[in-house]
Design an enzyme around this catalytic site. Structure first.
Site, PDB file in Angstrom:
ATOM      1  NE  ARG A 164      82.890  15.753  14.227  1.00 43.26           N
ATOM      2  CZ  ARG A 164      84.175  15.897  13.928  1.00 43.26           C
ATOM      3  NH1 ARG A 164      85.096  15.279  14.618  1.00 43.26           N
ATOM      4  NH2 ARG A 164      84.549  16.669  12.922  1.00 43.26           N
ATOM      5  CB  ILE A 166      87.626  19.667  15.287  1.00 41.31           C
ATOM      6  CG1 ILE A 166      87.159  18.272  15.676  1.00 41.31           C
ATOM      7  CG2 ILE A 166      86.487  20.406  14.645  1.00 41.31           C
ATOM      8  CD1 ILE A 166      86.025  18.293  16.739  1.00 41.31           C
ATOM      9  CB  SER A 167      90.635  15.628  12.282  1.00 38.24           C
ATOM     10  OG  SER A 167      91.892  16.128  12.664  1.00 38.24           O
ATOM     11  CD  GLN A 168      87.083  13.709   6.232  1.00 41.49           C
ATOM     12  OE1 GLN A 168      88.289  13.885   6.051  1.00 41.49           O
ATOM     13  NE2 GLN A 168      86.295  13.238   5.308  1.00 41.49           N
ATOM     14  N   PRO A 169      85.650  13.361  10.969  1.00 41.26           N
ATOM     15  CG  PRO A 169      83.383  13.245  11.553  1.00 41.26           C
ATOM     16  CD  PRO A 169      84.348  14.018  10.709  1.00 41.26           C
TER      17      PRO A 169
END
Ligand code: SAH
Length: 285
Positions: free
Chosen positions: A82, A108-111
């Site tokens: 990431r 970028i989205s949260q994992p």
């Protein structure tokens, strides 16, 4: 570590049981005094955690512990670096439990959200997948670990170019990044087994539905009267009937395009009308 059922139910409990067994087995015997102080499970837990890498911790604490169960998804996310997808100055925060800014007002989205959306697609390997909203390319890389091929569309040229470079550098040659309006899908590679959009639309774009194979799944955030935005999954029935269900409330940036919002201002006006003064653009990822 994430293979047994007990483990999948609570990975930290699994670790704790392992530690307890080891402590029990190593009690001092006979004339031996044993260690000078007694180790408790808690103290061992504390010293074990720092040796687990940040990506493993993300898998345990942000994904498995919050309910992502699909081993294909956990395994894919254990493999994707990431840190290579976030801006240089934010690398230290790459595995934090939050979305991160990408530039151009996008994130970028949260994992956890990437894990939950990928799991909802129900991939088993070998699929032809379409992603709308390439952003950094991170979610596309996760998808590529499971699917046969991933077509990913991004409307902002600078982001598309950067994601293409990152993916190429890391060897993701089964991801094709396309510049354009993904609300219309991508006809040249249709039909798809699965479609995922990482930006919120006013409704499910008819073009996306039309490009799904019978039995195919579409996962995306859409406007929801009750909670603002909800993640929904559409399964295209083999009899022509669709099955649509809401998965959870979410907050995403807008899907801007012919079958999305006309522009950011239209989306902002709608969000402000719904949420009033409490609306903050910053919290939308
Ligand atoms: N999946 C990304 C996160 C994307 S954020 C990642 O893993 O990093 C949502 C992205 O959708 C933004 O980059 C935004 O520019 C893009 N987007 C919005 N509307 C779009 C459209 N109609 N077509 C393609 N991309 C769109």
């Amino acid at each position: 570590m994430l293979t047994s059922m007990a483990d999948r139910d609570d990975p930290r409990e699994h670790l704790r049981r392992f530690i307890r067994r080891s402590l029990d087995r190593n009690q001092p015997a006979g004339r031996f005094a044993g260690p000078r102080c007694e180790a408790s499970e808690d103290s061992v837990m504390k010293s074990v955690n720092p040796y687990i890498g940040p990506r493993d911790r993300m898998i345990i604490e942000q994904l498995a512990a919050k309910g992502v169960r699909d081993e294909r998804v956990l395994d894919a996310m254990r493999h994707v670096a990431r840190e290579a997808f976030v801006p240089e100055e934010l690398r230290e925060a790459a595995y934090a439990d939050q979305p991160l800014p990408l530039g151009e007002g996008q994130t970028i989205s949260q994992p956890y959200i990437v894990g939950a959306m990928t799991e909802a697609l129900g991939l088993e390997g070998g699929e032809n997948v379409l992603e709308i909203g390439t952003g950094s390319g991170y979610a596309a890389a996760v998808l590529a670990h499971i699917a046969r091929v991933v077509h990913s569309i991004e409307r902002i040229p600078a982001l598309a170019r950067r994601a293409r470079e990152t993916l190429r550098r890391l060897g993701y040659d089964r991801v094709e990044v396309i510049e354009g309006d993904g609300s219309l899908g991508w006809r040249p590679a249709a039909p798809y087994d699965a479609i995922v959009a990482t930006a919120e639309g006013p409704c499910i774009p008819p073009s996306l539905r039309a490009q799904l194979k019978p039995g195919g799944r579409l996962v995306m955030p859409v406007e929801d009267a009750a909670c603002g935005q909800a993640l929904v999954r559409l399964v295209r029935g083999t009899d022509g009937e669709d099955h649509v269900e809401s998965i959870q409330p979410v907050r995403f940036v807008p899907l801007i395009g012919a079958e999305g919002w006309p522009d950011e201002d239209a989306w902002l006006a709608k969000m402000r009308a719904d949420a009033g003064e409490s609306f903050s653009r910053e919290s939308y990822r």
